[in-house]
Design an enzyme around this catalytic site. Structure first.
Site, PDB file in Angstrom:
ATOM      1  N   TRP A 137      -9.720 -13.191 -17.653  1.00 27.36           N
ATOM      2  CA  TRP A 137      -9.999 -13.199 -19.154  1.00 27.36           C
ATOM      3  C   TRP A 137      -9.322 -12.018 -19.471  1.00 27.36           C
ATOM      4  O   TRP A 137      -9.600 -10.912 -18.864  1.00 27.36           O
ATOM      5  CB  TRP A 137     -11.457 -13.141 -19.302  1.00 27.36           C
ATOM      6  CG  TRP A 137     -11.832 -14.652 -19.721  1.00 27.36           C
ATOM      7  CD1 TRP A 137     -12.169 -15.556 -18.757  1.00 27.36           C
ATOM      8  CD2 TRP A 137     -12.350 -15.202 -20.925  1.00 27.36           C
ATOM      9  NE1 TRP A 137     -12.829 -16.584 -19.393  1.00 27.36           N
ATOM     10  CE2 TRP A 137     -12.754 -16.490 -20.788  1.00 27.36           C
ATOM     11  CE3 TRP A 137     -12.039 -14.572 -22.133  1.00 27.36           C
ATOM     12  CZ2 TRP A 137     -12.786 -17.241 -21.830  1.00 27.36           C
ATOM     13  CZ3 TRP A 137     -12.516 -15.455 -23.317  1.00 27.36           C
ATOM     14  CH2 TRP A 137     -12.967 -16.695 -23.250  1.00 27.36           C
TER      15      TRP A 137
ATOM     16  N   PHE B 274     -18.197 -12.397 -15.676  1.00 31.61           N
ATOM     17  CA  PHE B 274     -19.139 -12.891 -15.183  1.00 31.61           C
ATOM     18  C   PHE B 274     -19.194 -12.919 -13.823  1.00 31.61           C
ATOM     19  O   PHE B 274     -20.209 -12.872 -12.754  1.00 31.61           O
ATOM     20  CB  PHE B 274     -19.539 -14.430 -15.710  1.00 31.61           C
ATOM     21  CG  PHE B 274     -20.680 -14.796 -15.379  1.00 31.61           C
ATOM     22  CD1 PHE B 274     -22.027 -14.268 -16.214  1.00 31.61           C
ATOM     23  CD2 PHE B 274     -21.068 -15.769 -14.381  1.00 31.61           C
ATOM     24  CE1 PHE B 274     -23.197 -14.637 -15.916  1.00 31.61           C
ATOM     25  CE2 PHE B 274     -22.467 -16.064 -14.350  1.00 31.61           C
ATOM     26  CZ  PHE B 274     -23.427 -15.553 -14.816  1.00 31.61           C
TER      27      PHE B 274
ATOM     28  N   VAL C 210     -14.435  -7.433 -21.767  1.00 29.40           N
ATOM     29  CA  VAL C 210     -15.134  -8.483 -22.572  1.00 29.40           C
ATOM     30  C   VAL C 210     -14.844  -7.908 -24.342  1.00 29.40           C
ATOM     31  O   VAL C 210     -14.992  -6.806 -24.579  1.00 29.40           O
ATOM     32  CB  VAL C 210     -16.616  -8.351 -22.217  1.00 29.40           C
ATOM     33  CG1 VAL C 210     -17.190  -9.605 -22.890  1.00 29.40           C
ATOM     34  CG2 VAL C 210     -16.641  -8.570 -20.787  1.00 29.40           C
ATOM     35  N   ILE C 211     -14.143  -8.773 -24.893  1.00 32.92           N
ATOM     36  CA  ILE C 211     -14.231  -8.604 -26.152  1.00 32.92           C
ATOM     37  C   ILE C 211     -15.140  -9.459 -27.279  1.00 32.92           C
ATOM     38  O   ILE C 211     -15.123 -10.640 -26.896  1.00 32.92           O
ATOM     39  CB  ILE C 211     -12.541  -8.861 -26.767  1.00 32.92           C
ATOM     40  CG1 ILE C 211     -11.708  -7.927 -25.545  1.00 32.92           C
ATOM     41  CG2 ILE C 211     -12.433  -8.475 -28.095  1.00 32.92           C
ATOM     42  CD1 ILE C 211     -10.254  -8.098 -25.858  1.00 32.92           C
TER      43      ILE C 211
ATOM     44  N   GLU D 282     -17.282 -14.342 -31.949  1.00 32.79           N
ATOM     45  CA  GLU D 282     -18.618 -14.598 -32.944  1.00 32.79           C
ATOM     46  C   GLU D 282     -19.788 -15.239 -32.387  1.00 32.79           C
ATOM     47  O   GLU D 282     -20.653 -15.434 -33.355  1.00 32.79           O
ATOM     48  CB  GLU D 282     -17.939 -15.766 -33.949  1.00 32.79           C
ATOM     49  CG  GLU D 282     -16.713 -15.409 -34.905  1.00 32.79           C
ATOM     50  CD  GLU D 282     -16.170 -16.010 -35.468  1.00 32.79           C
ATOM     51  OE1 GLU D 282     -16.164 -17.359 -35.488  1.00 32.79           O
ATOM     52  OE2 GLU D 282     -15.164 -15.844 -36.402  1.00 32.79           O
TER      53      GLU D 282
ATOM     54  N   HIS E 265     -22.043 -14.817 -26.938  1.00 32.81           N
ATOM     55  CA  HIS E 265     -21.549 -14.837 -25.254  1.00 32.81           C
ATOM     56  C   HIS E 265     -21.020 -13.310 -24.828  1.00 32.81           C
ATOM     57  O   HIS E 265     -21.580 -12.967 -23.676  1.00 32.81           O
ATOM     58  CB  HIS E 265     -20.097 -15.702 -25.307  1.00 32.81           C
ATOM     59  CG  HIS E 265     -19.966 -16.523 -24.196  1.00 32.81           C
ATOM     60  ND1 HIS E 265     -20.432 -18.087 -24.522  1.00 32.81           N
ATOM     61  CD2 HIS E 265     -20.016 -16.359 -22.957  1.00 32.81           C
ATOM     62  CE1 HIS E 265     -20.166 -18.462 -23.370  1.00 32.81           C
ATOM     63  NE2 HIS E 265     -20.199 -17.717 -22.378  1.00 32.81           N
TER      64      HIS E 265
ATOM     65  N   PHE F  89     -17.957   0.388 -11.830  1.00 32.46           N
ATOM     66  CA  PHE F  89     -17.887  -0.536 -13.270  1.00 32.46           C
ATOM     67  C   PHE F  89     -16.660  -0.218 -13.924  1.00 32.46           C
ATOM     68  O   PHE F  89     -16.496   0.880 -14.546  1.00 32.46           O
ATOM     69  CB  PHE F  89     -19.264  -0.006 -13.912  1.00 32.46           C
ATOM     70  CG  PHE F  89     -19.319  -1.095 -15.364  1.00 32.46           C
ATOM     71  CD1 PHE F  89     -19.783  -2.276 -15.216  1.00 32.46           C
ATOM     72  CD2 PHE F  89     -19.320  -0.323 -16.368  1.00 32.46           C
ATOM     73  CE1 PHE F  89     -19.886  -2.981 -16.250  1.00 32.46           C
ATOM     74  CE2 PHE F  89     -19.536  -1.255 -17.609  1.00 32.46           C
ATOM     75  CZ  PHE F  89     -19.688  -2.425 -17.377  1.00 32.46           C
TER      76      PHE F  89
ATOM     77  N   ARG G 197      -7.706   1.941 -24.315  1.00 33.08           N
ATOM     78  CA  ARG G 197      -8.334   2.383 -23.031  1.00 33.08           C
ATOM     79  C   ARG G 197      -7.714   1.844 -21.803  1.00 33.08           C
ATOM     80  O   ARG G 197      -8.218   1.980 -20.691  1.00 33.08           O
ATOM     81  CB  ARG G 197      -9.833   1.990 -23.106  1.00 33.08           C
ATOM     82  CG  ARG G 197     -10.669   2.844 -24.156  1.00 33.08           C
ATOM     83  CD  ARG G 197     -11.629   2.259 -24.478  1.00 33.08           C
ATOM     84  NE  ARG G 197     -12.397   2.969 -25.832  1.00 33.08           N
ATOM     85  CZ  ARG G 197     -12.125   3.017 -26.960  1.00 33.08           C
ATOM     86  NH1 ARG G 197     -11.030   2.404 -27.250  1.00 33.08           N
ATOM     87  NH2 ARG G 197     -12.659   3.944 -27.649  1.00 33.08           N
TER      88      ARG G 197
HETATM   89  C1  DLZ Z   1     -16.677 -17.136 -21.575  1.00 29.74           C
HETATM   90  C2  DLZ Z   1     -16.344 -15.967 -21.671  1.00 29.74           C
HETATM   91  C3  DLZ Z   1     -16.075 -15.527 -22.827  1.00 29.74           C
HETATM   92  C4  DLZ Z   1     -16.395 -16.283 -24.252  1.00 29.74           C
HETATM   93  N1  DLZ Z   1     -15.749 -14.319 -23.212  1.00 29.74           N
HETATM   94  C5  DLZ Z   1     -14.974 -13.584 -21.961  1.00 29.74           C
HETATM   95  C6  DLZ Z   1     -14.531 -12.337 -22.128  1.00 29.74           C
HETATM   96  O1  DLZ Z   1     -14.393 -11.746 -23.308  1.00 29.74           O
HETATM   97  N2  DLZ Z   1     -14.302 -11.424 -21.071  1.00 29.74           N
HETATM   98  C7  DLZ Z   1     -14.493 -12.223 -19.803  1.00 29.74           C
HETATM   99  O2  DLZ Z   1     -14.139 -11.368 -18.633  1.00 29.74           O
HETATM  100  N3  DLZ Z   1     -14.854 -13.246 -19.663  1.00 29.74           N
HETATM  101  C8  DLZ Z   1     -15.256 -14.038 -20.544  1.00 29.74           C
HETATM  102  N4  DLZ Z   1     -15.720 -15.376 -20.720  1.00 29.74           N
HETATM  103  C9  DLZ Z   1     -15.937 -15.971 -19.318  1.00 29.74           C
HETATM  104  C10 DLZ Z   1     -16.793 -15.668 -18.292  1.00 29.74           C
HETATM  105  O3  DLZ Z   1     -16.776 -14.343 -17.902  1.00 29.74           O
HETATM  106  C11 DLZ Z   1     -17.077 -16.420 -17.205  1.00 29.74           C
HETATM  107  O4  DLZ Z   1     -15.668 -16.512 -16.308  1.00 29.74           O
HETATM  108  C12 DLZ Z   1     -17.456 -17.923 -17.569  1.00 29.74           C
HETATM  109  O5  DLZ Z   1     -18.599 -17.932 -18.353  1.00 29.74           O
HETATM  110  C13 DLZ Z   1     -17.300 -18.850 -16.176  1.00 29.74           C
HETATM  111  O6  DLZ Z   1     -18.771 -18.390 -15.414  1.00 29.74           O
END
Ligand code: DLZ
Length: 170
Positions: free
Chosen positions: A31, A64, A88-89, A92, A95, A120, A134
Site C-alpha cells: 500500500w 496490517f 498509512v495515509i 475519510e 480505517h 517501526f 519523510r
Molecule cells: C485497507 C487499507 C487502507 C484503507 N489504507 C491503508 C493504508 O493507508 N496503508 C496501508 O499500509 N494499508 C492500508 N490498507 C490495507 C491494510 O493494511 C490491509 O492490507 C488490509 O486491510 C488487508 O488485511
C-alpha cells in the site's frame, strides 16, 4: 510528534562498523508503494554501506500484515532484526486508526515475543505530501533512520550478550 532536532538520516556511518555478519529482514507494505519503496531503498542503502549483505526483503499487502511477516522473518529466517516498513495515509473513514493501531501494537508484540528488534518504520500521515517529505524529501528518509535503529539494536544486543557495559555510543 515532531522529529525536529532528531534526524538520524544524518547518522555517523563510522559507528555502524562490524555489522557484516548480521542478517536483517525487511517487510514492506505494498500500500502506498511510492512511499514504502522509497523507505525500503533508504534502509537498503544504509545496510549496504554498513557491509550487511544477508538481507531478506519481502513485500506484504499492507501495514496490517507487517507484524506477522516480521514474526515469520525472525522465526523462520533467523533474522537478527526486522525493519517493518509501511505508509498509512489518513482517509475519510476510521480505517486509518485501526491500521495504525494494529501495525504499531503488532510490531511491538512481534519484537517482544521474539526477543529481537522489530523496528517501526510506518509513516502515519495526513496526506501524501507529508509522506513524501519523510521518504526522501525535506524531512529526510525514515527508512534510513529505521536501518540505523535496527543495526544499533543488534549491536547493543551483541554487546550485552558479551558482557560489555559500553553500549554502541550512537
Ligand atoms: C485497507 C487499507 C487502507 C484503507 N489504507 C491503508 C493504508 O493507508 N496503508 C496501508 O499500509 N494499508 C492500508 N490498507 C490495507 C491494510 O493494511 C490491509 O492490507 C488490509 O486491510 C488487508 O488485511
Amino acid at each position: 510528534m515532531a522529529t525536529e532536532g532528531h534526524d538520524l538520516s544524518a547518522y555517523d556511518a563510522a559507528r555502524l562498523t562490524d555489522c557484516a555478519s548480521f542478517r536483517i529482514g525487511i517487510a514492506v507494505a505494498e500500500w502506498n508503494s511510492e512511499i514504502t519503496y522509497a523507505l525500503r531503498d533508504g534502509a537498503l542503502a544504509v545496510l549496504e554501506k554498513s557491509g550487511v549483505t544477508d538481507v531478506h526483503v519481502h513485500d506484504v499487502p499492507g501495514s496490517f500484515e507487517l507484524p506477522l511477516a516480521s514474526q515469520w522473518l525472525l522465526k523462520h529466517k533467523g533474522c537478527d532484526a526486522v525493519i517493518a516498513i509501511g505508509s498509512v495515509i489518513r482517509g475519510e473513514t476510521a480505517h486509518f486508526d485501526f491500521v495504525c493501531q494494529s501495525a504499531a501494537q503488532g510490531i511491538l508484540r512481534a519484537g517482544m515475543d521474539s526477543d529481537r528488534p522489530v523496528v517501526f518504520c510506518v509513516l502515519t500521515d495526513d496526506n501524501i505530501d507529508q509522506s513524501r517529505a519523510r521518504s526522501g524529501g525535506q524531512h529526510g528518509n525514515k527508512g534510513v533512520e529505521a536501518a540505523v535503529a535496527a543495526l544499533q539494536m543488534v549491536l547493543l544486543r551483541r554487546d550485552l550478550d558479551s558482557g560489555s557495559n559500553w553500549g554502541t555510543g550512537l
